[in-house]
Design an enzyme around this catalytic site. Structure first.
Site, PDB file in Angstrom:
ATOM      1  N   CYS A 125       0.960  -1.236  -0.119  1.00 17.90           N
ATOM      2  CA  CYS A 125      -0.124  -0.202  -0.132  1.00 17.90           C
ATOM      3  C   CYS A 125       0.881   1.209  -0.057  1.00 17.90           C
ATOM      4  O   CYS A 125       0.431   2.349  -0.394  1.00 17.90           O
ATOM      5  CB  CYS A 125      -0.860  -0.049   1.179  1.00 17.90           C
ATOM      6  SG  CYS A 125      -0.327  -0.923   2.559  1.00 17.90           S
ATOM      7  N   HIS A 239      -1.837   6.523   4.239  1.00 14.41           N
ATOM      8  CA  HIS A 239      -0.428   6.451   4.402  1.00 14.41           C
ATOM      9  C   HIS A 239       0.417   7.792   3.720  1.00 14.41           C
ATOM     10  O   HIS A 239      -0.111   8.115   2.471  1.00 14.41           O
ATOM     11  CB  HIS A 239       0.263   5.353   3.591  1.00 14.41           C
ATOM     12  CG  HIS A 239      -0.115   3.739   4.318  1.00 14.41           C
ATOM     13  ND1 HIS A 239      -0.721   3.747   5.469  1.00 14.41           N
ATOM     14  CD2 HIS A 239      -0.146   2.652   3.794  1.00 14.41           C
ATOM     15  CE1 HIS A 239      -0.729   2.449   5.684  1.00 14.41           C
ATOM     16  NE2 HIS A 239      -0.377   1.752   4.967  1.00 14.41           N
TER      17      HIS A 239
HETATM   18  N1  LIG Z   1      -5.001  -3.080   5.141  1.00 13.44           N
HETATM   19  C1  LIG Z   1      -4.253  -2.693   4.348  1.00 13.44           C
HETATM   20  O1  LIG Z   1      -4.002  -1.533   4.111  1.00 13.44           O
HETATM   21  C2  LIG Z   1      -3.726  -3.270   3.197  1.00 13.44           C
HETATM   22  C3  LIG Z   1      -3.198  -2.617   1.843  1.00 13.44           C
HETATM   23  C4  LIG Z   1      -2.821  -3.460   1.007  1.00 13.44           C
HETATM   24  C5  LIG Z   1      -2.693  -4.877   1.130  1.00 13.44           C
HETATM   25  N2  LIG Z   1      -3.190  -5.515   2.206  1.00 13.44           N
HETATM   26  C6  LIG Z   1      -3.123  -6.973   2.338  1.00 13.44           C
HETATM   27  O2  LIG Z   1      -4.491  -7.288   2.117  1.00 13.44           O
HETATM   28  C7  LIG Z   1      -4.540  -8.635   2.835  1.00 13.44           C
HETATM   29  C8  LIG Z   1      -5.709  -8.401   3.724  1.00 13.44           C
HETATM   30  O3  LIG Z   1      -5.701  -7.264   4.501  1.00 13.44           O
HETATM   31  P1  LIG Z   1      -6.688  -6.600   5.546  1.00 13.44           P
HETATM   32  O4  LIG Z   1      -6.441  -5.371   6.187  1.00 13.44           O
HETATM   33  O5  LIG Z   1      -8.043  -6.504   4.852  1.00 13.44           O
HETATM   34  O6  LIG Z   1      -6.816  -7.787   6.586  1.00 13.44           O
HETATM   35  P2  LIG Z   1      -8.234  -8.022   7.878  1.00 13.44           P
HETATM   36  O7  LIG Z   1      -9.173  -6.964   7.954  1.00 13.44           O
HETATM   37  O8  LIG Z   1      -7.225  -8.437   8.946  1.00 13.44           O
HETATM   38  O9  LIG Z   1      -9.168  -9.274   7.168  1.00 13.44           O
HETATM   39  C9  LIG Z   1      -8.658 -10.590   7.076  1.00 13.44           C
HETATM   40  C10 LIG Z   1      -9.683 -11.413   6.447  1.00 13.44           C
HETATM   41  O10 LIG Z   1      -8.911 -12.731   6.292  1.00 13.44           O
HETATM   42  C11 LIG Z   1     -10.200 -13.508   6.448  1.00 13.44           C
HETATM   43  N3  LIG Z   1      -9.466 -14.766   7.286  1.00 13.44           N
HETATM   44  C12 LIG Z   1      -8.824 -14.918   8.434  1.00 13.44           C
HETATM   45  N4  LIG Z   1      -8.599 -16.196   8.615  1.00 13.44           N
HETATM   46  C13 LIG Z   1      -8.881 -16.903   7.500  1.00 13.44           C
HETATM   47  C14 LIG Z   1      -9.134 -18.134   7.187  1.00 13.44           C
HETATM   48  N5  LIG Z   1      -8.703 -19.277   8.045  1.00 13.44           N
HETATM   49  N6  LIG Z   1      -9.673 -18.753   6.004  1.00 13.44           N
HETATM   50  C15 LIG Z   1     -10.186 -17.697   5.426  1.00 13.44           C
HETATM   51  N7  LIG Z   1     -10.216 -16.307   5.509  1.00 13.44           N
HETATM   52  C16 LIG Z   1      -9.644 -15.859   6.762  1.00 13.44           C
HETATM   53  C17 LIG Z   1     -10.912 -12.823   7.565  1.00 13.44           C
HETATM   54  O11 LIG Z   1     -12.187 -13.292   7.773  1.00 13.44           O
HETATM   55  P3  LIG Z   1     -13.054 -13.429   9.322  1.00 13.44           P
HETATM   56  O12 LIG Z   1     -13.605 -12.165   9.232  1.00 13.44           O
HETATM   57  O13 LIG Z   1     -13.744 -14.624   9.050  1.00 13.44           O
HETATM   58  O14 LIG Z   1     -11.854 -13.764  10.185  1.00 13.44           O
HETATM   59  C18 LIG Z   1     -10.838 -11.431   6.974  1.00 13.44           C
HETATM   60  O15 LIG Z   1     -11.857 -11.467   6.033  1.00 13.44           O
HETATM   61  C19 LIG Z   1      -3.366  -9.046   3.643  1.00 13.44           C
HETATM   62  O16 LIG Z   1      -2.676  -9.567   2.910  1.00 13.44           O
HETATM   63  C20 LIG Z   1      -2.807  -7.704   3.526  1.00 13.44           C
HETATM   64  O17 LIG Z   1      -1.221  -7.530   3.791  1.00 13.44           O
HETATM   65  C21 LIG Z   1      -3.639  -4.826   3.353  1.00 13.44           C
END
Ligand SMILES: NC(=O)c1ccc[n+]([C@@H]2O[C@H](COP(=O)([O-])OP(=O)(O)OC[C@H]3O[C@@H](n4cnc5c(N)ncnc54)[C@H](OP(=O)(O)O)[C@@H]3O)[C@@H](O)[C@H]2O)c1
Length: 344
Positions: A125, A239
């Site tokens: 990001c 950011h």
């Molecule tokens: N946040 C950012 O700014 C950002 C920016 C760029 C890239 N990313 C990348 O995008 C990805 C997601 O980030 P996020 O911030 O959206 O994370 P998040 O808010 O923590 O969400 C995580 C997701 O993963 C699911 N999950 C957890 N355990 C799982 C399992 N065993 N099987 C299937 N699904 C599962 C969760 O579902 P439940 O609700 O059921 O737990 C939730 O939908 C990561 O790789 C991160 O590095 C994030």
């Protein structure tokens, strides 16, 4: 068109749902997360299934999949989605360094996504807004070196970290302590901390190494001199990055303004003129969620050859830095109904 989102309940997954309605209205959505559940978003209720159902023999096939899971779960599900016939955009770090997988910033190198590509990696990001600012300038002046310092929002760490930050901030600021002592010294609320996950023997954190590696891969400049220092600040979304950039040729600031202010030359960039940085903040970018805000461009007076500038880039990490870029990359396969989301 059938689109699935893995990690639909997370911060990036939720933004992806909203953007799909703009890009491909009428598409059928299949949402997955850790377990079967119901998701309520913007007053609408969605059925979400446990992602392990995709491993069943009769799992449904489809056209396009967005994967917003952590690295381990991406590794588990991305190959299965490809096997099921989906074209996949993965937002984790898992495939970014794979030479066979294009690492794509829409508007910078998205033309490499053609029909033969089945899997695309979405960059970090912080990398996405920086590339949107530097790539058009590189075309005009050549690029020699980049040093960047980041001030990253807590939502970059996911929904659980964001929610506990919001609760800690509410409690801590209530105390009105002038030194901020009610806050935890290594917590995010009321604080600035190093982005210190995955620090290796080089002394750089994994976030810093990602920014360095990904910039070189996206620009196809394996030798580019890049260095990064990354922090998290007590901000929910947005950011902020300060960069010192050296070009191959002397830089004319009027030409810089002309390039960054021209959407044909600098797609998905909003240039804010002036050195003071008016309109340039983490919260401003949350009002312009799908653009990189770029400004504070001024000469770096250490460089007598006038090839170096200081600049600031700000981007919404959940949208421009994640969901929006992923959707734009996928519009190379499936054109978007919303022109603001169409990658060139
Ligand atoms: N946040 C950012 O700014 C950002 C920016 C760029 C890239 N990313 C990348 O995008 C990805 C997601 O980030 P996020 O911030 O959206 O994370 P998040 O808010 O923590 O969400 C995580 C997701 O993963 C699911 N999950 C957890 N355990 C799982 C399992 N065993 N099987 C299937 N699904 C599962 C969760 O579902 P439940 O609700 O059921 O737990 C939730 O939908 C990561 O790789 C991160 O590095 C994030």
């Amino acid at each position: 068109m059938r689109i699935c989102i893995l990690g639909a309940t997370g911060l990036v997954g939720r933004e992806t749902i909203t953007l799909i309605a703009r890009a491909w209205p009428g598409a059928t959505l299949a949402l997955f997360a850790s377990r079967d559940q119901e998701l309520t978003l913007d007053g609408k209720s969605y059925e979400v299934l446990g992602a392990s159902r995709l491993e069943a023999q009769d799992a449904p096939r489809g056209d396009l999949a967005f994967v917003a899971l952590d690295d381990d779960h991406s590794k588990r599900y991305v190959p299965r989605l490809v096997e099921l016939g989906y074209r996949v955009i993965d937002k984790s770090n898992t495939y970014r360094a794979d030479p066979k997988v294009p690492l794509v910033v829409a508007g910078v190198n998205s033309s490499i996504v053609d029909d033969s590509v089945r899997l695309v990696a979405n960059p970090n990001c912080t990398t996405i807004p920086l590339m949107l600012a530097l790539s058009p300038l590189r075309r005009e002046f050549g690029l020699s070196a980049v040093t960047v310092s980041t001030y990253q929002a807590v939502s970059g760490a996911g929904i659980a970290a964001l929610d506990s930050f919001l609760a800690d901030a509410r409690d801590g600021f209530q105390a009105l302590d002038r030194l901020g002592l009610p806050f935890k010294p290594s917590g995010y609320a009321g604080n600035t901390v190093p982005h210190n996950g995955g620090t290796d023997e080089s002394g750089f954190s994994s976030e810093e190494r990602k920014l360095i590696f990904e910039s070189r891969k996206i620009l196809s400049m394996p030798e580019l001199g890049v260095s990064a220092q990354c922090c998290r600040v007590g901000v929910a979304v947005g950011h902020y990055e300060n960069a010192w950039v050296t070009f191959d040729r002397p830089v004319d600031l009027e030409r810089v303004a002309g390039i960054l202010g021209d959407p044909a030359k600098s797609p998905f960039v909003k240039h804010l003129p002036g050195a003071a940085g008016e309109g340039l903040s983490a919260l401003h970018c949350v009002q312009d969620r799908d653009l990189a805000l770029v400004g504070r461009i001024r000469p770096d007076h250490r460089d007598r050859d006038r090839k170096s500038v200081c600049l600031t880039v700000v981007g919404d990490n959940l949208r421009l830095g994640a969901a929006t870029n992923a959707v734009r990359a996928a519009t190379r396969w499936f054109p978007s109904a919303d022109r603001d989301l169409q990658a060139p």
